[in-house]
Motif scaffolding. Structure first.
Motif, PDB file in Angstrom:
ATOM      1  N   PHE A   1       0.838  -1.197   0.000  1.00 45.77           N
ATOM      2  CA  PHE A   1       0.000   0.000   0.000  1.00 45.77           C
ATOM      3  C   PHE A   1       0.875   1.250   0.000  1.00 45.77           C
ATOM      4  N   ARG A   2       0.549   2.189  -0.893  1.00 45.26           N
ATOM      5  CA  ARG A   2       1.323   3.421  -1.029  1.00 45.26           C
ATOM      6  C   ARG A   2       0.485   4.677  -0.824  1.00 45.26           C
ATOM      7  N   GLY A   3      -0.772   4.528  -0.443  1.00 40.63           N
ATOM      8  CA  GLY A   3      -1.608   5.686  -0.166  1.00 40.63           C
ATOM      9  C   GLY A   3      -2.553   6.059  -1.287  1.00 40.63           C
ATOM     10  N   ASN A   4      -2.233   5.656  -2.492  1.00 42.24           N
ATOM     11  CA  ASN A   4      -3.089   6.003  -3.620  1.00 42.24           C
ATOM     12  C   ASN A   4      -3.287   4.846  -4.597  1.00 42.24           C
ATOM     13  N   ASN A   5      -2.991   3.634  -4.162  1.00 48.23           N
ATOM     14  CA  ASN A   5      -3.071   2.496  -5.069  1.00 48.23           C
ATOM     15  C   ASN A   5      -4.127   1.464  -4.651  1.00 48.23           C
ATOM     16  N   HIS A   6      -5.234   1.940  -4.098  1.00 47.22           N
ATOM     17  CA  HIS A   6      -6.319   1.038  -3.677  1.00 47.22           C
ATOM     18  C   HIS A   6      -6.854   0.223  -4.854  1.00 47.22           C
ATOM     19  N   VAL A   7      -7.103   0.881  -5.970  1.00 48.06           N
ATOM     20  CA  VAL A   7      -7.682   0.199  -7.138  1.00 48.06           C
ATOM     21  C   VAL A   7      -6.705  -0.830  -7.690  1.00 48.06           C
ATOM     22  N   GLU A   8      -5.454  -0.463  -7.802  1.00 47.89           N
ATOM     23  CA  GLU A   8      -4.429  -1.385  -8.284  1.00 47.89           C
ATOM     24  C   GLU A   8      -4.356  -2.645  -7.420  1.00 47.89           C
ATOM     25  N   LEU A   9      -4.370  -2.460  -6.097  1.00 51.51           N
ATOM     26  CA  LEU A   9      -4.296  -3.605  -5.182  1.00 51.51           C
ATOM     27  C   LEU A   9      -5.547  -4.466  -5.263  1.00 51.51           C
ATOM     28  N   SER A  10      -6.712  -3.838  -5.431  1.00 49.55           N
ATOM     29  CA  SER A  10      -7.950  -4.622  -5.532  1.00 49.55           C
ATOM     30  C   SER A  10      -7.933  -5.501  -6.773  1.00 49.55           C
ATOM     31  N   LYS A  11      -7.395  -4.994  -7.857  1.00 41.90           N
ATOM     32  CA  LYS A  11      -7.287  -5.805  -9.085  1.00 41.90           C
ATOM     33  C   LYS A  11      -6.266  -6.919  -8.907  1.00 41.90           C
ATOM     34  N   LYS A  12      -5.145  -6.598  -8.302  1.00 43.37           N
ATOM     35  CA  LYS A  12      -4.077  -7.583  -8.117  1.00 43.37           C
ATOM     36  C   LYS A  12      -4.535  -8.746  -7.245  1.00 43.37           C
ATOM     37  N   TYR A  13      -5.254  -8.444  -6.159  1.00 45.96           N
ATOM     38  CA  TYR A  13      -5.646  -9.481  -5.211  1.00 45.96           C
ATOM     39  C   TYR A  13      -7.076  -9.986  -5.412  1.00 45.96           C
ATOM     40  N   GLY A  14      -7.772  -9.471  -6.414  1.00 44.75           N
ATOM     41  CA  GLY A  14      -9.098  -9.978  -6.748  1.00 44.75           C
ATOM     42  C   GLY A  14     -10.144  -9.708  -5.680  1.00 44.75           C
ATOM     43  N   CYS A  15     -10.114  -8.522  -5.118  1.00 46.62           N
ATOM     44  CA  CYS A  15     -11.106  -8.162  -4.108  1.00 46.62           C
ATOM     45  C   CYS A  15     -11.582  -6.733  -4.369  1.00 46.62           C
ATOM     46  N   SER A  16     -12.560  -6.310  -3.607  1.00 50.40           N
ATOM     47  CA  SER A  16     -13.131  -4.982  -3.826  1.00 50.40           C
ATOM     48  C   SER A  16     -12.224  -3.889  -3.257  1.00 50.40           C
ATOM     49  N   VAL A  17     -12.409  -2.692  -3.777  1.00 54.31           N
ATOM     50  CA  VAL A  17     -11.668  -1.543  -3.268  1.00 54.31           C
ATOM     51  C   VAL A  17     -12.038  -1.312  -1.801  1.00 54.31           C
ATOM     52  N   GLN A  18     -13.300  -1.534  -1.468  1.00 56.30           N
ATOM     53  CA  GLN A  18     -13.740  -1.371  -0.080  1.00 56.30           C
ATOM     54  C   GLN A  18     -12.985  -2.322   0.844  1.00 56.30           C
ATOM     55  N   TRP A  19     -12.728  -3.535   0.389  1.00 59.68           N
ATOM     56  CA  TRP A  19     -11.980  -4.491   1.193  1.00 59.68           C
ATOM     57  C   TRP A  19     -10.555  -3.992   1.424  1.00 59.68           C
ATOM     58  N   ILE A  20      -9.939  -3.391   0.399  1.00 61.16           N
ATOM     59  CA  ILE A  20      -8.601  -2.826   0.540  1.00 61.16           C
ATOM     60  C   ILE A  20      -8.607  -1.738   1.607  1.00 61.16           C
ATOM     61  N   TYR A  21      -9.609  -0.856   1.560  1.00 57.99           N
ATOM     62  CA  TYR A  21      -9.732   0.181   2.590  1.00 57.99           C
ATOM     63  C   TYR A  21      -9.840  -0.441   3.983  1.00 57.99           C
TER      64      TYR A  21
END
Length: 53
Positions: free
Chosen positions: A10-30
């Motif tokens: 996590f870098r502060g602005n990569n929620h969408v990127e991480l959600s795609k990488k790990y196959g989960c929702s952006v809300q889950w990343i938050y």
């Protein structure tokens, strides 16, 4: 394990990127980031009222 990986990447602005990488929702990343942030903060601060009884 996945939460730890998300937290470390996590870098502060990569929620969408991480959600795609790990196959989960952006809300889950938050949620993961918020939870891990609280855990790390508690590790650093310690217990204010805890004593060495």
């Amino acid at each position: 394990m996945r939460s730890s990986n998300i937290w470390s990447e996590f870098r502060g602005n990569n929620h969408v990127e991480l959600s795609k990488k790990y196959g989960c929702s952006v809300q889950w990343i938050y949620t993961v980031v918020r939870t891990m942030s609280k855990i790390k903060q508690a590790e650093v601060q310690g217990d204010l009222f805890g004593g060495d009884d």
